[in-house]
Scaffold this active site. Structure first.
Site, PDB file in Angstrom:
ATOM      1  N   GLU A 131       9.637  -2.128  -8.745  1.00 16.33           N
ATOM      2  CA  GLU A 131       9.586  -1.723  -7.343  1.00 16.33           C
ATOM      3  C   GLU A 131      10.218  -2.813  -6.475  1.00 16.33           C
ATOM      4  O   GLU A 131       9.934  -3.977  -6.693  1.00 16.33           O
ATOM      5  CB  GLU A 131       8.145  -1.497  -6.876  1.00 16.33           C
ATOM      6  CG  GLU A 131       8.100  -0.805  -5.518  1.00 16.33           C
ATOM      7  CD  GLU A 131       6.675  -0.522  -5.027  1.00 16.33           C
ATOM      8  OE1 GLU A 131       5.722  -1.123  -5.535  1.00 16.33           O
ATOM      9  OE2 GLU A 131       6.552   0.293  -4.111  1.00 16.33           O
ATOM     10  N   ALA A 267       0.136  -7.600  -8.082  1.00 15.67           N
ATOM     11  CA  ALA A 267       0.053  -6.664  -9.191  1.00 15.67           C
ATOM     12  C   ALA A 267       1.007  -5.509  -8.916  1.00 15.67           C
ATOM     13  O   ALA A 267       1.507  -5.371  -7.805  1.00 15.67           O
ATOM     14  CB  ALA A 267      -1.375  -6.139  -9.335  1.00 15.67           C
ATOM     15  N   MET A 268       1.240  -4.680  -9.948  1.00 16.47           N
ATOM     16  CA  MET A 268       2.158  -3.545  -9.797  1.00 16.47           C
ATOM     17  C   MET A 268       1.591  -2.333 -10.510  1.00 16.47           C
ATOM     18  O   MET A 268       1.240  -2.404 -11.674  1.00 16.47           O
ATOM     19  CB  MET A 268       3.535  -3.935 -10.346  1.00 16.47           C
ATOM     20  CG  MET A 268       4.560  -2.820 -10.275  1.00 16.47           C
ATOM     21  SD  MET A 268       4.899  -2.294  -8.563  1.00 16.47           S
ATOM     22  CE  MET A 268       5.275  -0.556  -8.820  1.00 16.47           C
ATOM     23  N   GLU A 269       1.574  -1.215  -9.763  1.00 16.14           N
ATOM     24  CA  GLU A 269       0.846  -0.020 -10.210  1.00 16.14           C
ATOM     25  C   GLU A 269       1.607   0.871 -11.185  1.00 16.14           C
ATOM     26  O   GLU A 269       1.546   2.098 -11.059  1.00 16.14           O
ATOM     27  CB  GLU A 269       0.440   0.797  -8.989  1.00 16.14           C
ATOM     28  CG  GLU A 269       1.607   1.442  -8.199  1.00 16.14           C
ATOM     29  CD  GLU A 269       2.102   0.649  -7.011  1.00 16.14           C
ATOM     30  OE1 GLU A 269       1.930  -0.588  -7.022  1.00 16.14           O
ATOM     31  OE2 GLU A 269       2.651   1.255  -6.071  1.00 16.14           O
ATOM     32  N   HIS A 302      -7.380  -1.474  -6.341  1.00 15.10           N
ATOM     33  CA  HIS A 302      -6.239  -1.042  -5.522  1.00 15.10           C
ATOM     34  C   HIS A 302      -5.168  -0.392  -6.409  1.00 15.10           C
ATOM     35  O   HIS A 302      -4.679   0.704  -6.128  1.00 15.10           O
ATOM     36  CB  HIS A 302      -5.664  -2.263  -4.796  1.00 15.10           C
ATOM     37  CG  HIS A 302      -4.409  -1.994  -4.018  1.00 15.10           C
ATOM     38  ND1 HIS A 302      -4.405  -1.881  -2.651  1.00 15.10           N
ATOM     39  CD2 HIS A 302      -3.123  -1.826  -4.402  1.00 15.10           C
ATOM     40  CE1 HIS A 302      -3.168  -1.648  -2.234  1.00 15.10           C
ATOM     41  NE2 HIS A 302      -2.371  -1.616  -3.278  1.00 15.10           N
ATOM     42  N   GLU A 303      -4.825  -1.074  -7.485  1.00  9.74           N
ATOM     43  CA  GLU A 303      -3.762  -0.545  -8.348  1.00  9.74           C
ATOM     44  C   GLU A 303      -4.194   0.759  -8.996  1.00  9.74           C
ATOM     45  O   GLU A 303      -3.384   1.681  -9.147  1.00  9.74           O
ATOM     46  CB  GLU A 303      -3.370  -1.580  -9.412  1.00  9.74           C
ATOM     47  CG  GLU A 303      -2.912  -2.940  -8.881  1.00  9.74           C
ATOM     48  CD  GLU A 303      -1.826  -2.856  -7.830  1.00  9.74           C
ATOM     49  OE1 GLU A 303      -0.981  -1.951  -7.916  1.00  9.74           O
ATOM     50  OE2 GLU A 303      -1.839  -3.686  -6.891  1.00  9.74           O
ATOM     51  N   GLU A 325       0.736   2.227   0.445  1.00  4.83           N
ATOM     52  CA  GLU A 325      -0.031   0.981   0.399  1.00  4.83           C
ATOM     53  C   GLU A 325      -1.265   1.007   1.304  1.00  4.83           C
ATOM     54  O   GLU A 325      -2.316   0.479   0.963  1.00  4.83           O
ATOM     55  CB  GLU A 325       0.867  -0.210   0.758  1.00  4.83           C
ATOM     56  CG  GLU A 325       1.963  -0.474  -0.264  1.00  4.83           C
ATOM     57  CD  GLU A 325       1.436  -0.659  -1.684  1.00  4.83           C
ATOM     58  OE1 GLU A 325       0.225  -0.834  -1.867  1.00  4.83           O
ATOM     59  OE2 GLU A 325       2.248  -0.595  -2.619  1.00  4.83           O
TER      60      GLU A 325
HETATM   61 ZN    ZN Z   1      -0.392  -1.184  -3.641  1.00  3.22          ZN
END
Ligand code: ZN
Length: 857
Positions: A131, A267-269, A302-303, A325
């Site tokens: 992303e 972090a990355m979802e 969150h992720e 977000e």
């Molecule tokens: Zn996010």
């Protein structure tokens, strides 16, 4: 032709990708076939590719006839043009491409991360971070969120290495003659390219936690998986919570949470394969402070919220990033609050909202949503206005519509758009249907306009009613044009011995509310969910402050202090008045309220004119003394987590901002007692003692802390000592830390934060600023671009002297610095506010703090 949007004449539906990374050489080779539909006859196919070499490309029709393409790369626009010898008529086609690329060290695209194994040998991982637009660095693709497709990935890795991707391994085929294994993963659901992930290296997993048929695992480099238990528990809770809230099963077939030693973001979802920096995932629950634990809980949850909102339903284009977000931020707090009600996370969210208030009170703020032409424009969206303001205004809407109505609207939205894409207006439509009222009328002002209102509440002239009025709040004085906001006001008022609650939607500049008698007191923004500040006109403020303390909930006291502080910074009231207000809170017991007080003391410490420091330190000691005495150094049995954290926060402030000699001596003794790594010391107190000792310590402590940093057992311990190194005051120690930020001693994912600390430190800031100026080019090259440099530059807001400000402005005027959007402008404006405050308050503070040499009793 649009430079930024690929034509829609050719649409992919399924990728088969095979990648073979060579960790040692930092390269990879790849092949892919893409099933696609040609919608209108084309002779050329255009797709994204960056830093890739394409060796061959060909296309086959459904009869099996093949044509080769002539490939040309457009590096500037990150595109590949495939020109065919004949036009391709509409219908299904299969494209095949062979390519090679680079495993870079810039923490984006397909990159290498390094770690030192237990035997001291340096090892590497190959990792992805796509992303917003870096999937194109790993394979040629339609790299826009609306081109959703199914991905079937095969990774060719060395024997003994682990390979992870979004789905589970469907088969593994050894290739013994090459010492390799081909790991073929199951096909994904249709999803956007930016959510694809590959991780290859020596990794270990926890035992799975199961939610229905979904296995959840935490992965880490060898020796660290035992630090995954807490995240695993948070993850399992939240998958259940979200399945229930969204009313849709988890959209993947497994969930891996993977800790990466070098990671640019938090972090990355990636669907089913979420990647994290180690501090956001791995933690020892018994040795971590409350703050460290809540960070892990929030990032993990969150992720996971994104697996539905973001991954299953995805923004159509990058202008929708904010909603992605903001919504995940809202859900994150909601789910953590449901998991650990005792943590009072909605009260903690007050601090997040306050951070958004700070930026959004600047003239250089921006609307939450704005037009995104180039995807690069969206990089400016990864900020406090997207996450914190976005989350806060959604929370305000949720409270206004009612939690069930809001949830029903979200469910409608997700069901209607699953496996596909949506716009912000689609969510408003679904919420509006659930609520039976139009949402844009309420929300447009909060989303498409920057800033927020300052609400003034006054008694009306007869003394028996209330008058609410709104105007835009700004720190630097100026007339703000524009319509009023639709402000959902909630209040609680005591009249004739009776407490009453009221609600109104203030749409104009002013509105009167009748009361049956004179109000004893009134609390506006009841529950604290409103995205506006409140100012109580005299005599309402006095009456509120004289009311019994239980008249206000902690978040309401937090907001009272935070709003008073903001109006002080904006020059609407003198600092002495604010400091008098703080004297009324010496008996305060709530940790969140203390966060507001301590934040303002920290700020004051940075703008203090010369000669006032000892008076200021005495004031801080005066405000904290009662609480330090009450809490002591040892937690009582059965004490809650927030009180334990408060003890750490208060002791730390007493030993640093208050510069209290007794607390410093006690901190030294405490650290000596708890020297052993297996210490059972209270984590909150230990973290405070380390910070105090850094503030008061010298070379001996510095080198001891540096060794601790390098041998840390947990990511949190590592961070604690690393940031402690930035708190030493002696110039030669400041210099040593500064050098470590460019020498490779500190990872580039962490170094910008260390430099920021040094820029913020009153004793280190000048030296740090000189160092930054001297090493700017080096830092620009080393640090992960936006996330790194922007975080570092946040430190310039603390260079709050007229001389430093002038120098900072000159420095940035002489070069082109890209931090994304208006971030640099915002930092410079914050610096202006600080310096203006300092100059405006110099005399007032001198008088209040008793001048250079005296201390207050
Ligand atoms: Zn996010």
């Amino acid at each position: 032709m649009d430079r930024y949007r690929l034509p829609c004449t050719v649409v992919p539906s399924r990728y088969e990708i095979e990648l073979e990374p060579d960790l040692e050489r930092g390269r990879f080779t790849g092949r892919e076939t893409v099933d696609l539909t040609v919608r209108e006859t084309v002779q050329e196919i255009i797709l994204n590719a960056a830093d890739l070499e394409i060796h061959a490309a060909g296309i086959r029709d459904k009869e099996g006839r093949e044509w080769n393409a002539t490939v040309s790369l457009d590096e500037a626009n990150e595109r590949a043009h495939l020109l065919f010898p004949k036009p391709l008529p509409p219908g299904p086609w299969r494209l095949a491409i062979a390519f090679t690329g680079i495993l870079n060290d810039k923490l984006r695209g397909f990159y290498r991360s390094t770690f030192t194994a237990a035997d001291g040998v340096k090892e590497m991982l190959a990792v992805t971070q796509f992303e917003a637009t870096d999937a194109r660095r790993a394979f040629p693709c339609w790299d826009e969120p609306a081109f959703k497709a199914v991905f079937q990935v095969t990774l060719l890795v060395d024997e003994g290495l682990c390979a992870l991707s979004n789905s589970s391994a469907a088969s593994t085929r050894p290739i013994p003659e090459r010492g390799k294994v081909a790991v073929r993963f199951a096909p994904t659901i249709p999803m956007s390219t930016y959510l694809l992930a590959f991780v290859i290296g020596r990794l270990e997993a926890t035992e799975p936690a199961w939610v229905d048929k979904i296995p959840i695992r935490v992965w880490a480099v060898p020796g660290k998986r035992q630090l995954g238990a807490f995240a695993l528990e948070a993850a399992a809770f939240s998958v259940r919570f979200f399945q229930d809230y969204y009313g849709i099963p988890y959209p993947g077939e497994k969930l891996d949470l993977i800790a990466i030693p070098d990671f640019a973001f938090g972090a990355m979802e990636n669907l089913g394969a979420i990647t994290f920096r180690e501090t956001a995932l791995l933690v020892d629950e018994r040795a971590a402070t409350h703050t460290e634990l809540t960070r892990v809980a929030h990032v993990v949850i969150h992720e996971i919220a994104h697996m539905w909102f973001g991954d299953l339903v995805t923004m159509a284009w990058w202008n929708g990033l904010w909603l992605n977000e903001a919504f995940a931020t809202l859900m994150e707090v909601m789910a953590v609050d449901a998991w650990k009600p005792a943590w009072g996370r909605w009260d903690s969210f007050g601090a997040s909202r306050a951070a958004a208030f700070m930026t959004d009170g600047l003239r250089s703020s921006r609307p939450i949503e704005f037009e995104v032409v180039a995807p690069k424009d969206a990089e400016a969206m990864f900020d406090v206005l997207t996450y914190e303001k976005g989350g806060a205004v959604l929370r305000m809407l949720e409270q206004y519509l009612g939690p069930e109505v809001f949830r029903d609207g979200v469910r409608r939205y997700l069901v209607a758009h699953q496996f596909a894409n949506a716009e912000t207006t689609d969510l408003w439509k679904a919420l509006g249907e659930a609520a039976g009222q139009p949402i844009p009328a309420i929300m447009d002002g909060w989303i498409y306009r920057q800033g927020y209102p300052l609400l003034t509440v006054a008694q009306d002239d007869a003394g028996q009613g209330l008058r609410f009025s709104q105007r835009a709040f700004r720190y630097l004085e100026e007339e703000v044009e524009g319509d009023c906001w639709q402000v959902p006001i909630t209040y609680r008022v005591r009249v004739d011995g009776e407490i009453r609650r009221g609600r109104l939607l203030l749409g104009g500049a002013e509105e009167r509310v009748p009361l049956t008698g004179r109000p004893d007191w009134i609390v506006v923004n009841e529950g604290g969910h409103g995205f506006y500040r409140v100012r109580y006109a005299s005599p309402l403020l006095d009456r509120l402050l004289r009311a019994p303390s239980e008249a206000m909930a902690p978040i309401e006291r937090f907001n009272l202090i935070n709003d008073a502080w903001a109006t002080t910074l904006a020059g609407m009231a003198p600092a002495s008045e604010y400091l008098e207000l703080t004297a009324r809170f010496t008996e305060e017991t709530d940790r969140h309220v203390w966060m507001a007080l301590l934040a303002s003391f920290g700020y004051l410490s940075r703008i203090l004119p010369p000669g006032l420091r000892s008076g200021f330190e005495a004031l801080v000691r005066d405000r904290l003394r009662v609480t330090v005495r009450r809490l002591g150094w040892t937690p009582g049995s059965g004490e809650d987590d927030l009180t334990r954290q408060l003890r750490g926060d208060i002791l730390r402030a007493m030993g640093t901002l208050g510069n209290d000699a007794d607390v410093q001596a006690e901190a030294r003794a405490f650290c000596a007692r708890h020297d052993a790594a297996t210490s059972s010391a209270d984590p909150g107190v230990l973290a405070a003692a380390i910070a105090i000792l850094a503030h008061a310590g010298g070379e001996g402590e510095y080198e001891a802390f540096r060794a601790r940093f390098k041998q840390a057992r947990t990511p949190q311990e590592e961070q604690r000592y690393l940031h402690a190194l930035a708190a030493f005051r002696a110039p030669e120690l400041v210099q040593r830390t500064l050098i470590s930020t460019v020498s490779g001693e500190v990872r580039t994912q962490d170094a910008p934060f260390v430099v920021r600390d040094l820029l913020v430190g009153v004793h280190s800031r000048e030296q740090a600023w000189s160092f930054v100026k001297e090493h700017w080019d080096e830092m620009e090259r080393l640090y992960p671009s936006l996330s790194g440099l922007a975080r570092m530059c946040e430190g310039i807001t603390a260079l709050a002297t007229p001389d430093l400000e002038a120098d900072v402005r000159q420095f940035f005027a002489l070069r082109t610095v890209v931090l994304g959007g208006k971030i640099l402008e915002q930092y410079l404006e914050q610096l202006r506010i600080a310096v203006a405050f300092r100059e405006r308050e110099a005399d007032g503070l001198a008088a209040y703090l008793g001048g250079p040499s005296t201390t207050r009793p």
